[in-house]
Design a protein around this motif. Structure first.
Motif, PDB file in Angstrom:
ATOM      1  N   THR A 121       4.970  -8.896 -15.391  1.00 56.67           N
ATOM      2  CA  THR A 121       5.812  -7.768 -14.851  1.00 56.67           C
ATOM      3  C   THR A 121       4.838  -6.669 -14.197  1.00 56.67           C
ATOM      4  OG1 THR A 121       7.579  -7.902 -16.197  1.00 56.67           O
ATOM      5  CG2 THR A 121       7.391  -5.776 -15.117  1.00 56.67           C
ATOM      6  N   GLY A 122       3.917  -6.454 -15.008  1.00 58.87           N
ATOM      7  CA  GLY A 122       2.536  -5.557 -14.493  1.00 58.87           C
ATOM      8  C   GLY A 122       1.853  -5.992 -13.241  1.00 58.87           C
ATOM      9  N   GLN A 123       1.650  -7.324 -13.201  1.00 57.58           N
ATOM     10  CA  GLN A 123       0.936  -7.793 -12.091  1.00 57.58           C
ATOM     11  C   GLN A 123       2.021  -7.973 -10.966  1.00 57.58           C
ATOM     12  OE1 GLN A 123       1.175 -10.495  -9.951  1.00 57.58           O
ATOM     13  NE2 GLN A 123      -0.886 -10.656  -9.270  1.00 57.58           N
ATOM     14  N   GLY A 124       3.377  -7.846 -11.261  1.00 57.04           N
ATOM     15  CA  GLY A 124       4.166  -7.820 -10.125  1.00 57.04           C
ATOM     16  C   GLY A 124       4.407  -6.374  -9.512  1.00 57.04           C
ATOM     17  N   GLN A 125       3.989  -5.483 -10.508  1.00 61.75           N
ATOM     18  CA  GLN A 125       4.192  -4.106  -9.930  1.00 61.75           C
ATOM     19  C   GLN A 125       2.996  -3.647  -8.938  1.00 61.75           C
ATOM     20  OE1 GLN A 125       4.373  -2.015 -13.688  1.00 61.75           O
ATOM     21  NE2 GLN A 125       6.507  -1.636 -13.703  1.00 61.75           N
ATOM     22  N   LEU A 126       1.615  -4.234  -9.551  1.00 57.86           N
ATOM     23  CA  LEU A 126       0.612  -4.328  -8.838  1.00 57.86           C
ATOM     24  C   LEU A 126       0.711  -4.811  -7.401  1.00 57.86           C
ATOM     25  CD1 LEU A 126      -2.296  -3.424  -8.252  1.00 57.86           C
ATOM     26  CD2 LEU A 126      -3.177  -5.631  -9.639  1.00 57.86           C
ATOM     27  N   ARG A 127       1.278  -5.983  -7.163  1.00 57.25           N
ATOM     28  CA  ARG A 127       1.681  -6.748  -6.137  1.00 57.25           C
ATOM     29  C   ARG A 127       2.718  -5.862  -5.192  1.00 57.25           C
ATOM     30  NH1 ARG A 127       0.528 -11.245  -4.186  1.00 57.25           N
ATOM     31  NH2 ARG A 127       2.711 -11.864  -3.685  1.00 57.25           N
ATOM     32  N   MET A 128       3.667  -5.321  -5.809  1.00 60.26           N
ATOM     33  CA  MET A 128       4.492  -4.375  -5.270  1.00 60.26           C
ATOM     34  C   MET A 128       3.856  -3.306  -4.151  1.00 60.26           C
ATOM     35  SD  MET A 128       7.876  -4.291  -7.346  1.00 60.26           S
ATOM     36  CE  MET A 128       8.550  -2.838  -6.390  1.00 60.26           C
ATOM     37  N   ALA A 129       2.765  -2.487  -5.017  1.00 59.78           N
ATOM     38  CA  ALA A 129       2.274  -1.562  -4.601  1.00 59.78           C
ATOM     39  C   ALA A 129       1.323  -2.097  -3.467  1.00 59.78           C
ATOM     40  CB  ALA A 129       0.968  -1.182  -5.680  1.00 59.78           C
ATOM     41  N   THR A 130       0.383  -3.339  -3.624  1.00 60.38           N
ATOM     42  CA  THR A 130      -0.425  -3.635  -2.467  1.00 60.38           C
ATOM     43  C   THR A 130       0.262  -4.271  -1.489  1.00 60.38           C
ATOM     44  OG1 THR A 130      -1.653  -4.681  -4.404  1.00 60.38           O
ATOM     45  CG2 THR A 130      -1.984  -5.592  -2.038  1.00 60.38           C
ATOM     46  N   ASN A 131       1.410  -4.882  -1.369  1.00 57.34           N
ATOM     47  CA  ASN A 131       2.264  -5.224  -0.146  1.00 57.34           C
ATOM     48  C   ASN A 131       3.057  -4.043   0.592  1.00 57.34           C
ATOM     49  OD1 ASN A 131       2.205  -8.395   0.179  1.00 57.34           O
ATOM     50  ND2 ASN A 131       2.200  -8.028  -2.040  1.00 57.34           N
ATOM     51  N   LEU A 132       3.555  -3.041  -0.404  1.00 58.71           N
ATOM     52  CA  LEU A 132       4.191  -2.162   0.281  1.00 58.71           C
ATOM     53  C   LEU A 132       3.192  -1.104   1.046  1.00 58.71           C
ATOM     54  CD1 LEU A 132       6.487   0.055   0.675  1.00 58.71           C
ATOM     55  CD2 LEU A 132       5.929   1.057  -1.253  1.00 58.71           C
ATOM     56  N   GLY A 133       1.964  -1.080   0.402  1.00 61.14           N
ATOM     57  CA  GLY A 133       0.890  -0.572   1.318  1.00 61.14           C
ATOM     58  C   GLY A 133       0.333  -1.247   2.366  1.00 61.14           C
ATOM     59  N   GLY A 134       0.435  -2.436   2.233  1.00 60.88           N
ATOM     60  CA  GLY A 134       0.241  -3.559   3.451  1.00 60.88           C
ATOM     61  C   GLY A 134       1.187  -3.380   4.694  1.00 60.88           C
ATOM     62  N   ALA A 135       2.254  -3.246   4.394  1.00 57.08           N
ATOM     63  CA  ALA A 135       3.516  -3.291   5.115  1.00 57.08           C
ATOM     64  C   ALA A 135       3.189  -1.985   6.066  1.00 57.08           C
ATOM     65  CB  ALA A 135       4.825  -3.430   4.543  1.00 57.08           C
ATOM     66  N   LEU A 136       2.981  -0.899   5.429  1.00 51.04           N
ATOM     67  CA  LEU A 136       2.951   0.365   6.174  1.00 51.04           C
ATOM     68  C   LEU A 136       1.647   0.521   6.962  1.00 51.04           C
ATOM     69  CD1 LEU A 136       4.251   2.695   2.982  1.00 51.04           C
ATOM     70  CD2 LEU A 136       5.313   2.071   5.171  1.00 51.04           C
ATOM     71  N   GLY A 137       0.641  -0.158   6.275  1.00 46.53           N
ATOM     72  CA  GLY A 137      -0.829  -0.025   6.732  1.00 46.53           C
ATOM     73  C   GLY A 137      -0.867  -0.938   8.176  1.00 46.53           C
ATOM     74  N   GLY A 138      -0.153  -2.244   8.034  1.00 46.75           N
ATOM     75  CA  GLY A 138       0.051  -2.873   9.325  1.00 46.75           C
ATOM     76  C   GLY A 138       0.442  -2.264  10.553  1.00 46.75           C
ATOM     77  N   ILE A 139       1.677  -1.397   9.986  1.00 46.43           N
ATOM     78  CA  ILE A 139       2.162  -0.557  11.128  1.00 46.43           C
ATOM     79  C   ILE A 139       1.202   0.570  11.790  1.00 46.43           C
ATOM     80  CG2 ILE A 139       4.252   1.228  11.889  1.00 46.43           C
ATOM     81  CD1 ILE A 139       5.933  -0.647   9.666  1.00 46.43           C
ATOM     82  N   SER A 140       0.946   1.099  11.008  1.00 49.48           N
ATOM     83  CA  SER A 140      -0.032   2.185  11.400  1.00 49.48           C
ATOM     84  C   SER A 140      -1.270   1.876  11.764  1.00 49.48           C
ATOM     85  CB  SER A 140      -0.586   3.152   9.711  1.00 49.48           C
ATOM     86  OG  SER A 140      -1.101   2.672   8.899  1.00 49.48           O
ATOM     87  N   GLY A 141      -1.788   0.633  11.236  1.00 51.34           N
ATOM     88  CA  GLY A 141      -3.179   0.027  12.049  1.00 51.34           C
ATOM     89  C   GLY A 141      -2.721  -0.331  13.445  1.00 51.34           C
TER      90      GLY A 141
END
Length: 319
Positions: free
Chosen positions: A119-139
Motif C-alpha cells: 500500500t505504501g508503495q502504491g501511494q508513492l506511485r500515485m504521487a509519482t504518476n499524478l505529478g507526471g500527468a500534471l508535469g506532462g501537460i505543463s512541460g
C-alpha cells in the motif's frame, strides 16, 4: 511523497532533452542518442551507489541532497551553455536523478510494517504518476513557449521538493534505518551472494526489457503500422498515469490477499499480453486497449516487487 509529487510536477524536463538538442543544437539522432546514453549511465551508477550509501548514511539527508542537486543542474540547462559541457552535466544529472529513487523508496517503505508496504508503495506511485500527468501537460506548454522556461520550472520544482523534504525531517524524526546485521555480513551473505535474489533480479530485467519498449519502439509502431501521430504517445501516457492514480492503491491493497508470487506472475503476463493486443487489430482503440493491459501489469508488478525486496533485505544490506 509530497516532495516526489512536487518534483514531478516540474514538467518532466528530461523527456524533452532530445527535442531540445535537435531544435537548438541541430544534432543528429546518433549524437542525441549518445548524449542521452550518458544520462542513462549516470542514472544506472547513481541508483546503485546511492542505494549502497543509504546503508551507511541517513537516507533522508542523502535523498534531499540529490534532489537539490538535480534542481541546480536543471537550472543550468536553462542557460545558453556550450554543447561541450552537456556530457558532464548529463552525467551529473543522471547520478542525481537515479540516486534519488532508492532513498526515496526506502523512506517510503521502511516505516511501514510488511503488510502495509504494498500500500505504501502504491501511494508513492500515485504521487509519482499524478505529478507526471500534471508535469506532462505543463512541460508541453512550457516547451512550446521556450525550453528555458521548462528547465527553470523543473529546477524550481526540484528545489522546492528538496526544501519540503528538509523541512519535514527537521520537524519529524526520520524513519528508522535498517542497518545490516553484523552476523549476516560476517557470514558473507551479501546481496551478490544471494542466488535466489539474483535470479529474481534477472527475471525483473527480462520483464522490464519488454515493458520499456513503451519508451521507444511503441511510438514507432504506432506511427508506421497504425498511422497515428506523435500526439497519441502523449495520450497513451496520460491514460497510463490516470489509471495508476485511480487504481494503484486498491490493487496494492488486494496484493496482500492475492499473494506476492501470484500477483507478480499475473503482472508479467499482462505486460506480455499488452504487446500481443497490438497485433489483434488496427487503430487507436487497440492502442488504448494495449496500454490499459500494460498498465494493469505495471500496477501488479511494482508494489509486489517492492514488497519482495523489503522482505528479502530485512537485517541486510537493504540499500
Amino acid at each position: 511523497m509530497l516532495a516526489t509529487l512536487i518534483n514531478n510536477m516540474g514538467g518532466s524536463s528530461k523527456l524533452f532533452l532530445p527535442l531540445y538538442f535537435l531544435e537548438h543544437y541541430r544534432l543528429g539522432y546518433a549524437h542525441i542518442g549518445l548524449l542521452m546514453g550518458v544520462y542513462g549511465l549516470g542514472s544506472f551508477v547513481g541508483a546503485y551507489f546511492s542505494g549502497s550509501l543509504s546503508d551507511r548514511f541517513a537516507a533522508h539527508r542523502l535523498t534531499c541532497l540529490l534532489l537539490a542537486g538535480s534542481g541546480v543542474i536543471s537550472l543550468l540547462f536553462s542557460t545558453p551553455l556550450p554543447l561541450a559541457l552537456f556530457p558532464a552535466l548529463l552525467l551529473l544529472a543522471g547520478l542525481a536523478d537515479g540516486g534519488f529513487r532508492p532513498g526515496n523508496m526506502r523512506l517510503t517503505l521502511e516505516p511501514c510494517n510488511p503488510t502495509q508496504r504494498p500500500t505504501g508503495q502504491g501511494q508513492l506511485r500515485m504521487a509519482t504518476n499524478l505529478g507526471g500527468a500534471l508535469g506532462g501537460i505543463s512541460g508541453g506548454l512550457l516547451a512550446s513557449i521556450g525550453f528555458h522556461w521548462l528547465f527553470l520550472a523543473q529546477g524550481a520544482a526540484s528545489l522546492i521538493g528538496a526544501a519540503w523534504m528538509a523541512y519535514s525531517y527537521h520537524h519529524e524524526s526520520p524513519p528508522p534505518r535498517q542497518a545490516p546485521s553484523a552476523a549476516v555480513d560476517e557470514a558473507g551473505n551479501s546481496p551478490w551472494a544471494d542466488k535466489p535474489f539474483l535470479l529474481f533480479i534477472a527475471g525483473q530485467l527480462l520483464a522490464l526489457t519488454v515493458f520499456d519498449q513503451i519508451y521507444g519502439t511503441l511510438g514507432l509502431f504506432l506511427r508506421e503500422h497504425y498511422q497515428l501521430g506523435p500526439q497519441w504517445v502523449g495520450y497513451l501516457f496520460t491514460l497510463n498515469c490516470l489509471m495508476v492514480v485511480g487504481l494503484q492503491l486498491p490493487i496494492a491493497h488486494r496484493v496482500g490477499h492475492w499473494g506476492l508470487t501470484r500477483s507478480s506472475h499475473a503482472g508479467v503476463v499482462c505486460v506480455g499480453a499488452a504487446f500481443l493486443v497490438l497485433n489483434l487489430g488496427h487503430g487507436a482503440p487497440w492502442a488504448l486497449a494495449s496500454m490499459a493491459v500494460l498498465t494493469a501489469g505495471e500496477m501488479l508488478m511494482s508494489p509486489t516487487w517492492a514488497a519482495i525486496l523489503m522482505l528479502r533485505s530485512e537485517g541486510r544490506q537493504r540499500g
